[in-house]
Write an enzyme that holds these catalytic residues in place. Structure first.
Site, PDB file in Angstrom:
ATOM      1  N   LYS A   1      -3.468  14.656   6.474  1.00 45.85           N
ATOM      2  CA  LYS A   1      -2.118  14.288   6.889  1.00 45.85           C
ATOM      3  C   LYS A   1      -1.097  14.515   5.779  1.00 45.85           C
ATOM      4  CE  LYS A   1      -2.378  10.137   8.848  1.00 45.85           C
ATOM      5  NZ  LYS A   1      -2.138   8.991   9.748  1.00 45.85           N
TER       6      LYS A   1
ATOM      7  N   VAL B   1      -0.148   0.662  16.453  1.00 46.84           N
ATOM      8  CA  VAL B   1      -1.381  -0.013  16.012  1.00 46.84           C
ATOM      9  C   VAL B   1      -1.228  -0.799  14.718  1.00 46.84           C
ATOM     10  CG1 VAL B   1      -3.099   1.373  17.219  1.00 46.84           C
ATOM     11  CG2 VAL B   1      -2.202   2.196  15.056  1.00 46.84           C
TER      12      VAL B   1
ATOM     13  N   ARG C   1     -10.755  20.900   1.581  1.00 47.38           N
ATOM     14  CA  ARG C   1     -10.367  20.714   2.990  1.00 47.38           C
ATOM     15  C   ARG C   1      -9.639  21.958   3.484  1.00 47.38           C
ATOM     16  NH1 ARG C   1      -8.434  14.514   4.363  1.00 47.38           N
ATOM     17  NH2 ARG C   1      -9.938  13.443   3.035  1.00 47.38           N
TER      18      ARG C   1
ATOM     19  N   ALA D   1       6.285   7.388   9.351  1.00 49.49           N
ATOM     20  CA  ALA D   1       6.951   7.648   8.070  1.00 49.49           C
ATOM     21  C   ALA D   1       7.866   8.862   8.168  1.00 49.49           C
ATOM     22  CB  ALA D   1       5.901   7.850   6.983  1.00 49.49           C
TER      23      ALA D   1
ATOM     24  N   GLU E   1      -9.191   8.669  -2.698  1.00 47.20           N
ATOM     25  CA  GLU E   1      -9.998   8.630  -1.462  1.00 47.20           C
ATOM     26  C   GLU E   1     -10.460  10.056  -1.085  1.00 47.20           C
ATOM     27  OE1 GLU E   1      -8.015   6.379   1.724  1.00 47.20           O
ATOM     28  OE2 GLU E   1      -8.430   8.061   3.049  1.00 47.20           O
ATOM     29  N   TYR E   2      -9.570  11.021  -1.197  1.00 45.75           N
ATOM     30  CA  TYR E   2      -9.947  12.416  -0.925  1.00 45.75           C
ATOM     31  C   TYR E   2     -11.096  12.834  -1.850  1.00 45.75           C
ATOM     32  CZ  TYR E   2      -5.936  14.036   1.971  1.00 45.75           C
ATOM     33  OH  TYR E   2      -5.010  14.262   2.967  1.00 45.75           O
TER      34      TYR E   2
ATOM     35  N   HIS F   1      -4.012   6.200  -4.591  1.00 44.30           N
ATOM     36  CA  HIS F   1      -5.166   5.616  -3.887  1.00 44.30           C
ATOM     37  C   HIS F   1      -5.704   6.619  -2.865  1.00 44.30           C
ATOM     38  CE1 HIS F   1      -6.642   3.817  -0.152  1.00 44.30           C
ATOM     39  NE2 HIS F   1      -7.167   2.837  -0.871  1.00 44.30           N
ATOM     40  N   ASN F   2      -4.807   7.187  -2.068  1.00 47.53           N
ATOM     41  CA  ASN F   2      -5.248   8.142  -1.046  1.00 47.53           C
ATOM     42  C   ASN F   2      -5.831   9.406  -1.673  1.00 47.53           C
ATOM     43  OD1 ASN F   2      -3.998   6.247   0.599  1.00 47.53           O
ATOM     44  ND2 ASN F   2      -3.276   7.780   2.034  1.00 47.53           N
TER      45      ASN F   2
ATOM     46  N   ARG G   1       0.275  33.743 -25.854  1.00 47.13           N
ATOM     47  CA  ARG G   1       1.663  33.433 -25.500  1.00 47.13           C
ATOM     48  C   ARG G   1       2.605  33.865 -26.611  1.00 47.13           C
ATOM     49  NH1 ARG G   1       3.389  28.440 -24.832  1.00 47.13           N
ATOM     50  NH2 ARG G   1       4.742  28.933 -23.072  1.00 47.13           N
TER      51      ARG G   1
ATOM     52  N   LYS H   1      -0.043   3.774  -3.849  1.00 47.46           N
ATOM     53  CA  LYS H   1      -0.747   4.019  -2.579  1.00 47.46           C
ATOM     54  C   LYS H   1      -1.092   5.505  -2.432  1.00 47.46           C
ATOM     55  CE  LYS H   1      -2.436   3.546   1.574  1.00 47.46           C
ATOM     56  NZ  LYS H   1      -1.915   4.379   2.592  1.00 47.46           N
TER      57      LYS H   1
ATOM     58  N   SER I   1      -3.171  -0.351   2.740  1.00 46.94           N
ATOM     59  CA  SER I   1      -4.363   0.444   3.016  1.00 46.94           C
ATOM     60  C   SER I   1      -5.402  -0.377   3.758  1.00 46.94           C
ATOM     61  CB  SER I   1      -4.994   0.960   1.726  1.00 46.94           C
ATOM     62  OG  SER I   1      -6.189   1.647   2.045  1.00 46.94           O
TER      63      SER I   1
ATOM     64  N   VAL J   1       6.973   1.899  10.997  1.00 46.54           N
ATOM     65  CA  VAL J   1       7.134   3.013  11.945  1.00 46.54           C
ATOM     66  C   VAL J   1       6.625   4.305  11.319  1.00 46.54           C
ATOM     67  CG1 VAL J   1       9.097   1.910  13.089  1.00 46.54           C
ATOM     68  CG2 VAL J   1       9.513   3.539  11.230  1.00 46.54           C
TER      69      VAL J   1
ATOM     70  N   GLY K   1       8.389  -2.064  14.733  1.00 49.51           N
ATOM     71  CA  GLY K   1       7.431  -0.954  14.806  1.00 49.51           C
ATOM     72  C   GLY K   1       6.074  -1.541  15.139  1.00 49.51           C
TER      73      GLY K   1
HETATM   74  P1  NDP Z   1       2.932   5.719  14.203  1.00 43.47           P
HETATM   75  O1  NDP Z   1       2.970   6.366  12.864  1.00 43.47           O
HETATM   76  O2  NDP Z   1       2.232   6.419  15.302  1.00 43.47           O
HETATM   77  O3  NDP Z   1       4.437   5.410  14.647  1.00 43.47           O
HETATM   78  C1  NDP Z   1       4.727   4.860  15.894  1.00 43.47           C
HETATM   79  C2  NDP Z   1       5.745   3.786  15.767  1.00 43.47           C
HETATM   80  O4  NDP Z   1       6.947   4.313  15.173  1.00 43.47           O
HETATM   81  C3  NDP Z   1       6.139   3.228  17.126  1.00 43.47           C
HETATM   82  O5  NDP Z   1       6.373   1.855  16.986  1.00 43.47           O
HETATM   83  C4  NDP Z   1       7.405   3.999  17.418  1.00 43.47           C
HETATM   84  O6  NDP Z   1       8.235   3.352  18.347  1.00 43.47           O
HETATM   85  C5  NDP Z   1       8.031   4.009  16.074  1.00 43.47           C
HETATM   86  N1  NDP Z   1       9.057   5.035  15.937  1.00 43.47           N
HETATM   87  C6  NDP Z   1       8.882   6.365  15.882  1.00 43.47           C
HETATM   88  N2  NDP Z   1      10.058   6.993  15.750  1.00 43.47           N
HETATM   89  C7  NDP Z   1      10.999   6.032  15.712  1.00 43.47           C
HETATM   90  C8  NDP Z   1      12.407   6.048  15.573  1.00 43.47           C
HETATM   91  N3  NDP Z   1      13.081   7.193  15.419  1.00 43.47           N
HETATM   92  N4  NDP Z   1      13.057   4.866  15.591  1.00 43.47           N
HETATM   93  C9  NDP Z   1      12.373   3.715  15.724  1.00 43.47           C
HETATM   94  N5  NDP Z   1      11.044   3.641  15.858  1.00 43.47           N
HETATM   95  C10 NDP Z   1      10.375   4.791  15.843  1.00 43.47           C
HETATM   96  O7  NDP Z   1       2.364   4.210  14.076  1.00 43.47           O
HETATM   97  P2  NDP Z   1       1.135   3.648  13.259  1.00 43.47           P
HETATM   98  O8  NDP Z   1       1.034   2.220  13.612  1.00 43.47           O
HETATM   99  O9  NDP Z   1      -0.047   4.514  13.382  1.00 43.47           O
HETATM  100  O10 NDP Z   1       1.614   3.765  11.748  1.00 43.47           O
HETATM  101  C11 NDP Z   1       2.760   3.096  11.266  1.00 43.47           C
HETATM  102  C12 NDP Z   1       2.941   3.433   9.797  1.00 43.47           C
HETATM  103  O11 NDP Z   1       1.789   3.020   9.098  1.00 43.47           O
HETATM  104  C13 NDP Z   1       3.089   4.926   9.516  1.00 43.47           C
HETATM  105  O12 NDP Z   1       3.996   5.088   8.464  1.00 43.47           O
HETATM  106  C14 NDP Z   1       1.724   5.365   9.092  1.00 43.47           C
HETATM  107  O13 NDP Z   1       1.735   6.458   8.202  1.00 43.47           O
HETATM  108  C15 NDP Z   1       1.198   4.134   8.434  1.00 43.47           C
HETATM  109  N6  NDP Z   1      -0.236   4.039   8.621  1.00 43.47           N
HETATM  110  C16 NDP Z   1      -0.954   3.505   7.681  1.00 43.47           C
HETATM  111  C17 NDP Z   1      -2.302   3.392   7.810  1.00 43.47           C
HETATM  112  C18 NDP Z   1      -3.007   2.754   6.768  1.00 43.47           C
HETATM  113  O14 NDP Z   1      -4.227   2.725   6.735  1.00 43.47           O
HETATM  114  N7  NDP Z   1      -2.277   2.231   5.836  1.00 43.47           N
HETATM  115  C19 NDP Z   1      -3.053   3.837   8.946  1.00 43.47           C
HETATM  116  C20 NDP Z   1      -2.222   4.323   9.933  1.00 43.47           C
HETATM  117  C21 NDP Z   1      -0.876   4.432   9.742  1.00 43.47           C
HETATM  118  P3  NDP Z   1       8.086   3.633  19.939  1.00 43.47           P
HETATM  119  O15 NDP Z   1       6.951   2.778  20.394  1.00 43.47           O
HETATM  120  O16 NDP Z   1       9.378   3.252  20.502  1.00 43.47           O
HETATM  121  O17 NDP Z   1       7.782   5.105  20.088  1.00 43.47           O
END
Ligand code: NDP
Length: 476
Positions: A260, A12, A287, A76, A189-190, A185-186, A446, A182, A128, A74, A9
Site C-alpha cells: 500500500k 472498520v 515485493r 488517508a 514490518e516489511y 514500524h511498517n 570522484r 509508524k 498499529s 478516514v 470516520g
Molecule cells: P478506509 O481507509 O477504507 O476509509 C473509509 C472511511 O473514510 C469511511 O468512513 C469513509 O466515509 C471515509 N471517507 C473517505 N473519503 C472521505 C471524505 N472525502 N470525507 C469524509 N470521509 C471520507 O477506512 P479504514 O477503517 O480501513 O481505515 C481508516 C484509516 O486507518 C486509514 O487512514 C487507513 O490507512 C488506516 N488503517 C490503519 C490500519 C492499521 O492497522 N493501523 C489498518 C487499516 C487502516 P464513508 O463511509 O462516508 O464513505
C-alpha cells in the site's frame, strides 16, 4: 456537550476504535460522512458503552466536552484534509484534532503547522494492529504538542494494548514524529516479513519439507528468541489447508506480494536522510520483483542458473542455521530502522526516545515481539547508543549466530535461492564493522573525474590531485 472523545470516520478502524473507547468507559461521540455507518455502529454495538451519534458534523462537534478531542479515522490523504476543513470552523482554541489514519508524515507536519496557527492542537498518531488491534488494544504512537498529550494521553493509554501492565502508547514527539515512527514500524514490518519468507523458502528447498512441516518449525521457533506475532501467524498460515483443493494454502496463493506504500515511503525517506536501511529496501524491492510479471516471464526458463542443489545432510543443524540467520538479519533490520528514527529525530528536532518506541511496539502491533524488550534495555543502557548492533547484548547475540548466518547466505547463493534480505543484512553487518572500506577508491575516482577532493588518512585537510596534469597534490 457530554462526550469525552469523538471519532469521525466509522469504517472498520474508526468503528473499532470508537467501541474500544466506549468499552473503557468513555462517552464517545460518533460521526461518519454517510450516516449509515453511524447507524449500524449504534445498532450492532450500541450496548457496549455510551455512544452519542450525530448525523451532521456540527452536531458531532457540539456533543463534545471542551477542550474537544476529535479522532479522525478516514482514508488517508485528501479525505483527511476534507474532514479537517469541515471541522475547522466548528472548533475553538485549545481543541485537539487527532489524525489516527495512516498519513504520510510530511502531510502531518503541514497539517500540524496549519492547525497550530489556528490555535488548535493537531496530533498525528500512528495506530498499529489492524482491525482487531483497534478494538482490543492497538499500539499507539501520538505526535503533536506535549500539552495536548496531558489530556489526550491518558485516554489513548487506556485503550492501548498493555504488556506487563505497561501501555503500548507514549508521547512520541512534536510535529510529524508520531506518523514518522509508524512509517518506520511498517518498514520494519516489511523487512521482518521478507526475512521470514526467505527462511521459509530455504527450509522448503533445503529440506524438501511440506508447508505444514515448515509451519511446525516456525511454531517451535515461536517458543524462543524469535517469539513474535509474525512468526506465530506464519506457523498458522503454513499449516492452513485450502478447503477447495486440499493443498497447502500457501501453495495456491499467487506469488505476487502487493503493497500500500508505507514501505516505499520508508525507503524514500531512508534515501533522503542517507541512512542505509538495506533490509527494508530489499524487502520493498522483493515485493516489486514478485509483481514484475513481464520481467519474470522473460527470465523464467531463460536465464541459466548454474546452481547446485542444496545438500542438507544434518536437517536439525540446517534448521538451526536458518533460525540463527533469521534472528541476526532481523536484528540488522531493526538496528537500521532505529538509526532512521534517530536521523529524522535529529533533523526535525523531535527528540524521540528510541527505547520507548521499542517498548510501545511490544504489544498491539504487527511487529510485536519478545526481543523488543532487549531493544528497550539497550537504549536504557545508553540513550545515545549510535548503533543498536553495538549494544553488548546484540553484539553477542548476532556474533554467536554469525557462522550460521554466513553458511546460510553462502548456501543460498550457491543453490541459486534468492535471499536478498539475508544477504544484504550480512553485507551491511560486514560493512559497518569493517576497519577499512573500498569507499576510499570511490572517493579517489570522484576526485579523478569531478575534482570532488578527498581527505587523507595521515593528516588533516582536504586535497585534490591534478589528475590530468602533473599529478601533484593540492590542498583544496
Ligand atoms: P478506509 O481507509 O477504507 O476509509 C473509509 C472511511 O473514510 C469511511 O468512513 C469513509 O466515509 C471515509 N471517507 C473517505 N473519503 C472521505 C471524505 N472525502 N470525507 C469524509 N470521509 C471520507 O477506512 P479504514 O477503517 O480501513 O481505515 C481508516 C484509516 O486507518 C486509514 O487512514 C487507513 O490507512 C488506516 N488503517 C490503519 C490500519 C492499521 O492497522 N493501523 C489498518 C487499516 C487502516 P464513508 O463511509 O462516508 O464513505
Amino acid at each position: 456537550a457530554r462526550a469525552q472523545i469523538g471519532v469521525t470516520g466509522l469504517a472498520v478502524m474508526g468503528r473499532n476504535l470508537a467501541r474500544n473507547f466506549a468499552r473503557h468507559g468513555y462517552t464517545v461521540a460518533v460521526h461518519n460522512r454517510s450516516y449509515g455507518k453511524t447507524q449500524s455502529l449504534i445498532e450492532e454495538a450500541g450496548d457496549e458503552g455510551d455512544f452519542v451519534p450525530s448525523e451532521s458534523m456540527a452536531d458531532f462537534v457540539a456533543s463534545l466536552e471542551r477542550p474537544r478531542k476529535v479522532v479522525i479515522m478516514v482514508k488517508a490523504g485528501a479525505a483527511t484534509d476534507a474532514v479537517i476543513d469541515e471541522l475547522l470552523p466548528l472548533l475553538e482554541d485549545g481543541d485537539i484534532v487527532v489524525d489516527a489514519g495512516n498519513a504520510h508524515f510530511p502531510d502531518t507536519i503541514r497539517r500540524e503547522e496549519a492547525l497550530r496557527e489556528r490555535g488548535l492542537h493537531f496530533v498525528g498518531t500512528g495506530v498499529s494492529g489492524g482491525e482487531e488491534g483497534a478494538l482490543l488494544g492497538p499500539s499507539i504512537m501520538p505526535g503533536g504538542t506535549r500539552e495536548s498529550y496531558e489530556s489526550l494521553g491518558p485516554i489513548l493509554e487506556a485503550i492501548s494494548a498493555k504488556v506487563d501492565g505497561t501501555p503500548c502508547c507514549t508521547y512520541v514527539g512534536p510535529g510529524g514524529a508520531g506518523h514518522f515512527v509508524k512509517m518506520v514500524h511498517n518498514g520494519i514490518e516489511y523487512a521482518d516479513m521478507q526475512l521470514i519468507a526467505e527462511a521459509y523458502d530455504l527450509l522448503k528447498r533445503g529440506l524438501g519439507a511440506t508447508a505444514a512441516e515448515i509451519g511446525q518449525i516456525f511454531a517451535e521457533w515461536n517458543t524462543g528468541d524469535l517469539e513474535s506475532f509474525l512468526i506465530e501467524i506464519t506457523a498458522d498460515v503454513l499449516q492452513h489447508v485450502d478447503a477447495e483443493t486440499g493443498s497447502a494454502f500457501v501453495d495456491i496463493v499467487l506469488d505476487q506480494a502487493e503493497q500500500k506504500g508505507t514501505g516505499r515511503w520508508t525507503v524514500q525517506n531512508g534515501l533522503d536522510l542517507g541512512v542505509p536501511i538495506t533490509g527494508i529496501a530489499e524487502a520493498t524491492f522483493a515485493r516489486a520483483l514478485s509483481g514484475g510479471v513481464p520481467q519474470r516471464e522473460a527470465a523464467r526458463g531463460t536465464l541459466p542458473a548454474h546452481a547446485t542443489d542444496l545438500q542438507v545432510t544434518d536437517r536439525a543443524a540446517f534448521i538451526e542455521d536458518v533460525r540463527q540467520a533469521l534472528y541476526a538479519s532481523k536484528v540488522v533490520a531493526y538496528s537500521q530502522g532505529f538509526d532512521q528514527i534517530a536521523a529524522a529525530s535529529a533533523e526535525h528536532g523531535w527528540d524521540v526516545d528510541r527505547g520507548a518506541m521499542a517498548r510501545i511496539w511490544r504489544g498491539g502491533c504487527i511487529i510485536r515481539a519478545r526481543f523488543l524488550n532487549r531493544i528497550t534495555e539497550a537504549y536504557e543502557r545508553d540513550q545515545q547508543l549510535p548503533l543498536l548492533l553495538a549494544d553488548e547484548y546484540f553484539t553477542d547475540a548476532v556474533g554467536n549466530g554469525l557462522p550460521a548466518w554466513r553458511r546460510v547466505v553462502a548456501q543460498a547463493a550457491a543453490a541459486g535461492i534468492p535471499a536478498p534480505a539475508f544477504s544484504s543484512s550480512l553485507a551491511y553487518y560486514d560493512g559497518v564493522r569493517a576497519d577499512r572500506l573500498p569507499a576510499a577508491l570511490i572517493q579517489a575516482q570522484r576526485d579523478f573525474f569531478g575534482a570532488h577532493t578527498y581527505r587523507r588518512t595521515d593528516r588533516e585537510g582536504t586535497f585534490h590531485t591534478l589528475w590530468s596534469g602533473d599529478r601533484t597534490e593540492q590542498e583544496a
